[in-house]
Design a protein around this motif. Structure first.
Motif, PDB file in Angstrom:
ATOM      1  N   TRP A  63     -19.089  39.729 -61.314  1.00  0.00           N
ATOM      2  CA  TRP A  63     -17.968  40.642 -61.505  1.00  0.00           C
ATOM      3  C   TRP A  63     -18.239  41.687 -62.583  1.00  0.00           C
ATOM      4  O   TRP A  63     -17.459  42.628 -62.736  1.00  0.00           O
ATOM      5  CB  TRP A  63     -16.708  39.857 -61.883  1.00  0.00           C
ATOM      6  N   PRO A  78     -20.495  44.180 -62.847  1.00  0.00           N
ATOM      7  CA  PRO A  78     -20.558  45.571 -62.369  1.00  0.00           C
ATOM      8  C   PRO A  78     -19.200  46.102 -61.911  1.00  0.00           C
ATOM      9  O   PRO A  78     -18.923  47.296 -62.041  1.00  0.00           O
ATOM     10  CB  PRO A  78     -21.553  45.497 -61.201  1.00  0.00           C
ATOM     11  N   VAL A  79     -18.362  45.218 -61.362  1.00  0.00           N
ATOM     12  CA  VAL A  79     -17.030  45.656 -60.932  1.00  0.00           C
ATOM     13  C   VAL A  79     -16.197  46.064 -62.144  1.00  0.00           C
ATOM     14  O   VAL A  79     -15.529  47.106 -62.137  1.00  0.00           O
ATOM     15  CB  VAL A  79     -16.317  44.533 -60.146  1.00  0.00           C
ATOM     16  N   GLY A 117     -20.451  47.605 -57.475  1.00  0.00           N
ATOM     17  CA  GLY A 117     -20.989  46.341 -57.951  1.00  0.00           C
ATOM     18  C   GLY A 117     -21.739  45.494 -56.949  1.00  0.00           C
ATOM     19  O   GLY A 117     -22.168  44.388 -57.286  1.00  0.00           O
ATOM     20  N   GLY A 165     -21.423  40.743 -54.525  1.00  0.00           N
ATOM     21  CA  GLY A 165     -20.617  41.945 -54.391  1.00  0.00           C
ATOM     22  C   GLY A 165     -19.259  41.617 -53.797  1.00  0.00           C
ATOM     23  O   GLY A 165     -19.042  40.512 -53.280  1.00  0.00           O
ATOM     24  N   GLY A 186     -14.601  45.724 -55.180  1.00  0.00           N
ATOM     25  CA  GLY A 186     -15.498  46.560 -55.969  1.00  0.00           C
ATOM     26  C   GLY A 186     -15.865  47.828 -55.236  1.00  0.00           C
ATOM     27  O   GLY A 186     -15.922  48.917 -55.833  1.00  0.00           O
ATOM     28  N   PHE A 237     -25.968  52.137 -62.455  1.00  0.00           N
ATOM     29  CA  PHE A 237     -25.564  50.856 -61.894  1.00  0.00           C
ATOM     30  C   PHE A 237     -26.741  50.086 -61.308  1.00  0.00           C
ATOM     31  O   PHE A 237     -26.745  48.853 -61.313  1.00  0.00           O
ATOM     32  CB  PHE A 237     -24.480  51.074 -60.837  1.00  0.00           C
ATOM     33  N   GLN A 276     -27.678  46.375 -62.413  1.00  0.00           N
ATOM     34  CA  GLN A 276     -27.939  45.323 -61.442  1.00  0.00           C
ATOM     35  C   GLN A 276     -29.266  44.622 -61.720  1.00  0.00           C
ATOM     36  O   GLN A 276     -29.371  43.391 -61.652  1.00  0.00           O
ATOM     37  CB  GLN A 276     -27.938  45.892 -60.021  1.00  0.00           C
TER      38      GLN A 276
END
Length: 340
Positions: free
Chosen positions: A28, A30-31, A277, A285, A289, A325, A329
């Motif tokens: 979560w 990246p979200v 994300g 993912g 997101g 991003f 990741q």
């Protein structure tokens, strides 16, 4: 235990609790980052422009990006399996051309719209068959699907086809008021329903759990007896179906179909999903997101319009965020690998 030891133990737990939470919910991160960027852009624009965040503007972002949101949901399924689908923009364009042509011939929209969805699903199935049973790389297979759909669009017509069908135009032309300045169109409602269905499929069905398992480690998923082939095929079918539905929505949005519509849309879709994300390597993912990623994309376009600068800055900004991003990741993947 002394009082000093009790205090130290309590402080240690307070420190480690956030770390444990982040470790358990690393997917979560990246979200949350996308949400943070969206909030920062909104706050910054509000401070810079003064009257920026109005109900009308927020409503228009969903209205203008409904088709992209639908495409992003389908793309999320494919990327979660470790694949990619470059055909979605061309499929959206072709189904729009086909639908507009059928409507011009007098067929009712109740027949044309399902036909557009079925056509998109069929093209998605073809891409999935190439990937799964002919061992073609997803990039190449979906590229072939893109050229096929784009060519078929030109076969339908070389010129723009105007749509006059009332039910199709009603999807975009009707604005349902939801308070002072707030409104939503049927296209926005459809897009949000697609998000809800996509999120539900991934979170609460065996198919959704298998999608994550295949993307995480396909070989392990096979050893566990999971239906890997069927899952990958269905992921591409979902993406194709969403592209067909996006064709309906985009045709309603523009009021016409044109064979060059959707050029570059597949890249916008991938960018929105990654910013939202979803790992390009698969297995991690969320559809929610991807929705946030689409809103980030829409907010960037809106701010660029407010600034009155060239639209090329939209691509530059999206490219910079995409690079950011991807780096985030890679850090997450590397950290997870070290933890193992």
């Amino acid at each position: 235990m002394t009082s000093t030891q009790t205090v130290l133990t309590g402080e240690l737990r307070a420190v480690t609790r956030p770390h444990r939470f982040m470790a358990r919910h690393a997917s979560w991160i990246p979200v949350f980052a996308a949400v943070g960027i969206l909030v920062a852009m909104v706050v910054g624009a509000q401070l810079y422009f003064g009257k920026f965040l109005t109900p009308r503007l927020v409503s228009s972002i969903l209205l203008d990006n409904s088709y992209l949101l639908i495409l992003a949901v389908g793309m999320t399924f494919v990327i979660l399996t470790g694949g990619i689908d470059l055909s979605v923009g061309a499929v959206m364009s072709f189904t729009g051309m086909m639908g507009a042509s059928l409507l011009r011939q007098g067929l009712p929209s109740s027949v044309v719209a399902p036909t557009m969805l079925a056509t998109g699903a069929l093209i998605g199935l073809g891409v999935g068959v190439l990937v799964q049973y002919f061992d073609v790389q997803p990039f190449i297979a979906s590229l072939a699907g893109m050229f096929l759909a784009r060519g078929l669009g030109f076969v339908v017509s070389l010129n723009s086809i105007k749509v006059t069908d009332r039910p199709i135009l009603w999807l975009q032309g009707t604005r349902l008021q939801a308070g002072s300045g707030w409104y939503i169109t049927p296209t926005g409602i459809i897009a949000l329903l697609v998000v809800l269905v996509g999120a539900g499929l991934l979170a609460y069905t065996r198919f959704g759990r298998t999608v994550y398992a295949v993307g995480g480690n396909e070989q392990s998923a096979r050893l566990m007896g999971l239906p890997v082939a069927r899952t990958k095929l269905l992921a591409y079918v979902v993406s194709g179906t969403c592209a067909g539905l996006a064709g309906v929505i985009f045709t309603a949005y523009t009021g016409a179909a044109y064979p060059l519509n959707g050029i570059g849309t597949e890249l916008d879709t991938i960018a929105a999903v990654v910013i939202g994300g979803t790992l390009l390597t698969g297995g991690s993912g969320f559809v929610v997101g991807s929705m946030i990623g689409v809103f980030v994309y829409g907010m960037i376009k809106t701010i660029i319009n407010f600034l009155g600068v060239d639209q090329s800055w939209t691509r530059i900004t999206i490219g910079a965020l995409l690079l950011l991003f991807v780096v985030v990741q890679r850090l997450i993947v590397a950290r997870s690998a070290r933890r193992r």
